[in-house]
Motif scaffolding. Structure first.
Motif, PDB file in Angstrom:
ATOM      1  N   CYS A 260       0.579  -1.509  -0.124  1.00 34.57           N
ATOM      2  CA  CYS A 260       0.023  -0.030  -0.119  1.00 34.57           C
ATOM      3  C   CYS A 260       0.923   1.057  -0.121  1.00 34.57           C
ATOM      4  O   CYS A 260       1.727   1.080   0.524  1.00 34.57           O
ATOM      5  CB  CYS A 260      -0.628   0.360   1.000  1.00 34.57           C
ATOM      6  N   ALA A 261       0.460   2.342  -0.704  1.00 39.07           N
ATOM      7  CA  ALA A 261       1.295   3.797  -0.492  1.00 39.07           C
ATOM      8  C   ALA A 261      -0.091   4.647  -0.496  1.00 39.07           C
ATOM      9  O   ALA A 261      -1.413   4.815  -0.967  1.00 39.07           O
ATOM     10  CB  ALA A 261       1.468   3.922  -1.774  1.00 39.07           C
ATOM     11  N   GLY A 262      -0.256   5.468   1.235  1.00 40.45           N
ATOM     12  CA  GLY A 262      -1.303   6.059   1.127  1.00 40.45           C
ATOM     13  C   GLY A 262      -2.620   5.614   1.243  1.00 40.45           C
ATOM     14  O   GLY A 262      -2.342   4.184   2.123  1.00 40.45           O
ATOM     15  N   ASP A 263      -3.833   5.246   0.942  1.00 41.17           N
ATOM     16  CA  ASP A 263      -4.859   4.832   1.345  1.00 41.17           C
ATOM     17  C   ASP A 263      -5.634   3.525  -0.284  1.00 41.17           C
ATOM     18  O   ASP A 263      -6.255   3.370  -0.217  1.00 41.17           O
ATOM     19  CB  ASP A 263      -6.414   5.736   1.361  1.00 41.17           C
ATOM     20  N   SER A 277       4.639  -2.921  -9.418  1.00 41.26           N
ATOM     21  CA  SER A 277       3.783  -1.687  -9.374  1.00 41.26           C
ATOM     22  C   SER A 277       2.984  -2.053 -10.306  1.00 41.26           C
ATOM     23  O   SER A 277       2.676  -2.516 -10.923  1.00 41.26           O
ATOM     24  CB  SER A 277       4.630  -1.012  -9.346  1.00 41.26           C
ATOM     25  N   THR A 278       1.454  -2.018  -8.954  1.00 41.38           N
ATOM     26  CA  THR A 278       0.318  -1.499 -10.361  1.00 41.38           C
ATOM     27  C   THR A 278      -0.623  -0.847  -9.233  1.00 41.38           C
ATOM     28  O   THR A 278      -0.533  -0.707  -8.001  1.00 41.38           O
ATOM     29  CB  THR A 278      -0.152  -3.016 -10.469  1.00 41.38           C
ATOM     30  N   ALA A 279      -1.575  -0.162  -9.421  1.00 40.05           N
ATOM     31  CA  ALA A 279      -2.158   0.295  -9.246  1.00 40.05           C
ATOM     32  C   ALA A 279      -4.083   0.071  -8.828  1.00 40.05           C
ATOM     33  O   ALA A 279      -4.430   0.222  -7.956  1.00 40.05           O
ATOM     34  CB  ALA A 279      -2.839   2.338  -9.947  1.00 40.05           C
ATOM     35  N   THR A 280      -3.680  -1.564  -9.852  1.00 37.81           N
ATOM     36  CA  THR A 280      -4.633  -1.858  -9.891  1.00 37.81           C
ATOM     37  C   THR A 280      -4.961  -3.378  -9.491  1.00 37.81           C
ATOM     38  O   THR A 280      -4.034  -4.424  -9.812  1.00 37.81           O
ATOM     39  CB  THR A 280      -5.446  -2.310 -10.806  1.00 37.81           C
ATOM     40  N   VAL A 281      -4.714  -4.281  -8.078  1.00 38.90           N
ATOM     41  CA  VAL A 281      -5.027  -5.340  -7.958  1.00 38.90           C
ATOM     42  C   VAL A 281      -6.077  -5.793  -7.280  1.00 38.90           C
ATOM     43  O   VAL A 281      -7.324  -5.277  -6.690  1.00 38.90           O
ATOM     44  CB  VAL A 281      -4.273  -5.902  -6.617  1.00 38.90           C
ATOM     45  N   VAL A 282      -6.819  -7.482  -8.111  1.00 32.45           N
ATOM     46  CA  VAL A 282      -8.016  -8.216  -8.082  1.00 32.45           C
ATOM     47  C   VAL A 282      -7.163  -9.972  -7.282  1.00 32.45           C
ATOM     48  O   VAL A 282      -6.872 -10.563  -7.873  1.00 32.45           O
ATOM     49  CB  VAL A 282      -8.057  -7.940  -9.713  1.00 32.45           C
ATOM     50  N   THR A 471     -20.428  -8.012  -2.602  1.00 28.65           N
ATOM     51  CA  THR A 471     -20.902  -7.416  -3.724  1.00 28.65           C
ATOM     52  C   THR A 471     -21.156  -6.585  -4.764  1.00 28.65           C
ATOM     53  O   THR A 471     -21.776  -6.663  -5.771  1.00 28.65           O
ATOM     54  CB  THR A 471     -22.953  -7.612  -3.402  1.00 28.65           C
ATOM     55  N   ALA A 472     -20.264  -5.800  -4.046  1.00 26.33           N
ATOM     56  CA  ALA A 472     -19.897  -3.983  -4.612  1.00 26.33           C
ATOM     57  C   ALA A 472     -18.355  -4.887  -5.606  1.00 26.33           C
ATOM     58  O   ALA A 472     -17.923  -4.016  -6.536  1.00 26.33           O
ATOM     59  CB  ALA A 472     -19.370  -3.776  -4.148  1.00 26.33           C
ATOM     60  N   TYR A 473     -17.636  -5.805  -5.317  1.00 25.19           N
ATOM     61  CA  TYR A 473     -16.596  -6.630  -5.759  1.00 25.19           C
ATOM     62  C   TYR A 473     -14.484  -4.928  -4.945  1.00 25.19           C
ATOM     63  O   TYR A 473     -14.393  -5.451  -5.346  1.00 25.19           O
ATOM     64  CB  TYR A 473     -15.971  -6.376  -7.134  1.00 25.19           C
ATOM     65  N   GLU A 474     -15.797  -4.059  -5.566  1.00 27.93           N
ATOM     66  CA  GLU A 474     -14.015  -2.882  -4.940  1.00 27.93           C
ATOM     67  C   GLU A 474     -14.627  -2.614  -3.055  1.00 27.93           C
ATOM     68  O   GLU A 474     -15.367  -3.072  -2.395  1.00 27.93           O
ATOM     69  CB  GLU A 474     -14.661  -1.900  -5.482  1.00 27.93           C
ATOM     70  N   THR A 475     -12.855  -2.280  -2.120  1.00 25.68           N
ATOM     71  CA  THR A 475     -13.273  -2.405  -0.956  1.00 25.68           C
ATOM     72  C   THR A 475     -12.383  -1.495  -0.775  1.00 25.68           C
ATOM     73  O   THR A 475     -12.558  -0.297  -1.184  1.00 25.68           O
ATOM     74  CB  THR A 475     -12.069  -3.795  -0.480  1.00 25.68           C
ATOM     75  N   ASP A 476     -12.716  -0.743   1.006  1.00 27.59           N
ATOM     76  CA  ASP A 476     -11.965   0.448   1.443  1.00 27.59           C
ATOM     77  C   ASP A 476     -11.061   1.195   0.667  1.00 27.59           C
ATOM     78  O   ASP A 476     -10.519   1.965   0.562  1.00 27.59           O
ATOM     79  CB  ASP A 476     -12.194   0.610   2.746  1.00 27.59           C
ATOM     80  N   LEU A 477     -10.480   0.219   0.257  1.00 27.19           N
ATOM     81  CA  LEU A 477      -8.695   0.945   0.168  1.00 27.19           C
ATOM     82  C   LEU A 477      -8.808   0.745  -1.371  1.00 27.19           C
ATOM     83  O   LEU A 477      -9.483  -0.719  -2.360  1.00 27.19           O
ATOM     84  CB  LEU A 477      -7.723  -0.938   0.216  1.00 27.19           C
ATOM     85  N   GLY A 478      -8.280   1.942  -1.670  1.00 27.08           N
ATOM     86  CA  GLY A 478      -8.029   2.469  -3.270  1.00 27.08           C
ATOM     87  C   GLY A 478      -6.922   1.005  -4.688  1.00 27.08           C
ATOM     88  O   GLY A 478      -6.389   0.656  -4.005  1.00 27.08           O
ATOM     89  N   GLY A 479      -7.673   0.526  -5.523  1.00 28.96           N
ATOM     90  CA  GLY A 479      -7.245  -0.027  -6.282  1.00 28.96           C
ATOM     91  C   GLY A 479      -7.261  -1.313  -5.643  1.00 28.96           C
ATOM     92  O   GLY A 479      -6.901  -2.709  -6.651  1.00 28.96           O
ATOM     93  N   LEU A 480      -7.901  -1.866  -5.026  1.00 30.08           N
ATOM     94  CA  LEU A 480      -7.751  -3.221  -4.181  1.00 30.08           C
ATOM     95  C   LEU A 480      -9.415  -3.457  -4.525  1.00 30.08           C
ATOM     96  O   LEU A 480     -10.203  -3.438  -4.142  1.00 30.08           O
ATOM     97  CB  LEU A 480      -7.673  -3.785  -2.975  1.00 30.08           C
ATOM     98  N   TYR A 481      -9.734  -5.031  -5.285  1.00 32.88           N
ATOM     99  CA  TYR A 481     -10.635  -6.069  -5.449  1.00 32.88           C
ATOM    100  C   TYR A 481     -10.711  -7.116  -5.574  1.00 32.88           C
ATOM    101  O   TYR A 481      -9.782  -7.724  -5.300  1.00 32.88           O
ATOM    102  CB  TYR A 481     -10.710  -5.608  -7.489  1.00 32.88           C
ATOM    103  N   LEU A 482     -12.064  -7.752  -5.152  1.00 34.20           N
ATOM    104  CA  LEU A 482     -12.043  -9.085  -5.242  1.00 34.20           C
ATOM    105  C   LEU A 482     -13.401  -9.373  -5.942  1.00 34.20           C
ATOM    106  O   LEU A 482     -14.019  -9.203  -6.682  1.00 34.20           O
ATOM    107  CB  LEU A 482     -12.917  -9.614  -4.343  1.00 34.20           C
ATOM    108  N   THR A 483     -12.966 -10.989  -6.780  1.00 36.59           N
ATOM    109  CA  THR A 483     -14.026 -11.725  -7.205  1.00 36.59           C
ATOM    110  C   THR A 483     -13.372 -13.456  -7.255  1.00 36.59           C
ATOM    111  O   THR A 483     -13.134 -13.179  -5.612  1.00 36.59           O
ATOM    112  CB  THR A 483     -13.388 -11.072  -8.903  1.00 36.59           C
ATOM    113  N   GLY A 484     -14.845 -13.871  -7.473  1.00 33.31           N
ATOM    114  CA  GLY A 484     -14.072 -15.148  -7.354  1.00 33.31           C
ATOM    115  C   GLY A 484     -15.493 -15.767  -6.780  1.00 33.31           C
ATOM    116  O   GLY A 484     -16.584 -15.350  -6.282  1.00 33.31           O
ATOM    117  N   ALA A 485     -15.641 -17.261  -6.324  1.00 31.45           N
ATOM    118  CA  ALA A 485     -16.714 -17.731  -5.700  1.00 31.45           C
ATOM    119  C   ALA A 485     -17.260 -17.738  -4.485  1.00 31.45           C
ATOM    120  O   ALA A 485     -18.337 -17.623  -3.885  1.00 31.45           O
ATOM    121  CB  ALA A 485     -15.932 -19.532  -5.145  1.00 31.45           C
ATOM    122  N   ALA A 486     -16.311 -16.005  -3.612  1.00 34.15           N
ATOM    123  CA  ALA A 486     -16.550 -16.103  -2.959  1.00 34.15           C
ATOM    124  C   ALA A 486     -17.591 -14.501  -2.223  1.00 34.15           C
ATOM    125  O   ALA A 486     -18.219 -13.910  -1.583  1.00 34.15           O
ATOM    126  CB  ALA A 486     -15.602 -15.197  -1.508  1.00 34.15           C
TER     127      ALA A 486
END
Length: 510
Positions: A260-263, A277-282, A471-486
């Motif tokens: 992380c860097a900042g938020d 380095s990347t601004a988007t992690v899924v 259900t939204a696939y995105e998190t409170d942390l900027g650029g961090l997303y979820l997918t998958g069976a969960a």
């Protein structure tokens, strides 16, 4: 300047779907997979000279999405066989007498089958189908986009509220209550509970499990299919679509840290010590690993997220699968039907509930739930001439088996119990067999406690979800997303979660 536009962690089929859409949209995308091959439990592999599927080969929901067409998977070799009849249904008490019924895509054909074995349930099944099929159609349509209150309201109005009432009412009840409302016979109830709540790893008596009673109706709305060459053709063709769009795969590589860097996220550190380095992690992996193991030194904005997930217990695995290579295809006693379509051999409702309680003590039902098929009867490409593959899934089989899985006689017991229902000769025709038990899913597929966390909340969870990232696939942390069976819409080879996540990621790109 980032090394890549996006990193996707986990090359199960949903991770592959997300990665393929991102690469197709022009994002430089790195897909990181801990195993040396893609697909996770949707994959196939070679065993004893044949092709076996890691999990069951029936795909009911994947083709209800536009993924196959949008990513051009047919151009990369994906071809499906339609499976109809969809499923044969028995209980342990009826199987010994050869009594069962067949579920077809066509409702009227199914009702004819039920009339022969449980005539008193024909009217109930028709009422059930009239109520459940609109609800299933609504779920399939809702799964085509990230669920939101606005979107679901529009969908309900567009469908003139068809299915909405059942979703609301059934979601508050237990699946057992719903099944008892419509059916008197355990021949209908047992398989309905087994292919819903039992497959989810919960008791059908649990409040809030009512949507699990939809599974009979799902086969009348969607057509069961199997990829020619095995279930693994889906992840293999998704990988081909991903790389054709310029994506890069790093297999045999583990993510050690989401940085992380900042938020916001800043990249990932891999097990070879390198930093990307990347601004988007899924993350297409277990949320517990994502938030509690990989997310180190998180900023304050992620505190509530981490607190919530630290308080959510991770469930243990409960499914096992036997892969048996034989010289002859087995046949059930007194049955004209071959085992090409899946046969469900179900305990009754009371036994399923008892089985769940036994599982908490590390024990297995004397007669567990079995899902059985011989995929080579419909797809001979899965074995060389003269050989067949028997697939046998067993439920509930606890990760914490009393005495442990290594050396356990349990898997052989299930095979022998099934052989007792078949014409003589099954055990003598075995070339080789293996048992994929929850401990192996943990050690070989990186599933903690042998279980892939699965979302089972349905589309209405968008209204009352305590964990909105599911259900939204995105998190409170900027650029961090979820997918998958969960995440919504949940387990099985569906792909909607991966597509929806990609939609959210792309909508947030500058």
């Amino acid at each position: 300047m980032s090394d890549v536009d996006a990193v996707v962690i986990g090359a199960g089929h949903n991770g592959l779907v997300t990665a393929a859409y991102l690469a197709r949209a022009g994002l430089s995308t790195l897909l990181v997979e801990a195993r040396d091959r893609v697909g996770g439990t949707a994959a196939s592999e070679t065993f004893a000279g044949a092709t076996v599927n890691i999990c069951n080969c029936d795909h009911l929901t994947f083709r209800t999405t536009p993924v196959m067409e949008e990513l051009g998977l047919a151009d990369h070799g994906l071809e499906y066989l339609d499976v109809d009849p969809a499923q044969h249904n028995m209980t342990w008490d009826s199987a010994g007498d050869g009594v069962g019924w067949t579920s077809y895509h066509d409702l009227e054909e199914t009702l004819e089958e039920i009339a022969a074995v449980a005539p008193g349930d024909v009217d109930g099944y028709r009422r059930y189908a009239q109520t459940a099929m609109p609800a299933v159609r609504m779920i399939f349509e809702a799964a085509a986009e990230p669920p939101s209150i606005t979107g679901l309201t529009r969908l309900a109005l567009r469908r003139r509220l068809a299915g909405t009432s059942a979703l609301l009412r059934w979601s508050r009840r237990s699946a057992a209550e719903v099944l008892r409302d419509y059916f008197d016979s355990e021949l209908i109830r047992g398989p309905g509970a087994m292919t819903g709540p039992m497959v989810w790893g919960i008791s059908p008596e649990f409040g809030g499990s009512g949507l699990g009673a939809l599974t009979h109706a799902m086969r009348h709305v969607a057509t069961v299919g199997r990829p020619i060459g095995g279930s693994g053709q889906v992840p293999e063709t998704l990988l081909a679509a991903f790389t054709a769009a310029g994506g890069v795969l790093r297999a045999g590589t583990k993510v050690m840290e989401i940085c992380c860097a900042g938020d916001a996220v800043s990249g990932v550190r891999l097990d070879d010590g390198s930093f990307v380095s990347t601004a988007t992690v899924v993350s297409a992996c277990n949320p517990h690993d994502t938030f509690l193991s990989w997310l180190r030194n998180p900023p304050p904005v992620a505190r509530d997220l981490i607190r919530r997930w630290s308080e959510i217990p991770h469930a243990d695995g409960y499914e096992s699968k036997l892969d048996v290579v034989l010289t002859e295809a087995p046949r059930l006693k007194d049955q004209d039907r071959a085992l090409g379509s899946t046969t469900c051999i179900a305990p009754d409702l009371a036994s399923i509930d008892r089985g769940w309680n036994l599982m908490q003590r590390g024990q297995v039902l004397d007669r567990p739930g079995l899902l059985v098929n011989v995929p080579t009867l419909l797809d001979p490409t899965m074995a060389p001439p003269g050989l067949h593959v028997l697939s046998l899934e067993a439920l509930y089989t606890p990760f914490g088996l009393e005495g442990g899985w290594p050396g356990s006689s349990e898997p052989r017991r299930w095979l022998e119990a099934f052989a007792d229902l078949c014409e003589p000769g099954l055990l003598d025709s075995i070339v080789d067999w293996r048992a994929m038990t929850p401990d192996r899913y943990e050690s070989e597929f990186h599933l903690p406690a042998g279980h892939a966390t699965s979302f089972a909340g349905g589309p209405l969870a968008a209204f009352r979800n305590p964990n909105p990232e599911l259900t939204a696939y995105e998190t409170d942390l900027g650029g961090l997303y979820l997918t998958g069976a969960a995440t919504f819409p949940g387990a099985g080879v569906w792909g909607a979660s991966g597509r929806n996540c990609a939609t959210v990621v792309l909508s947030n790109q500058p």
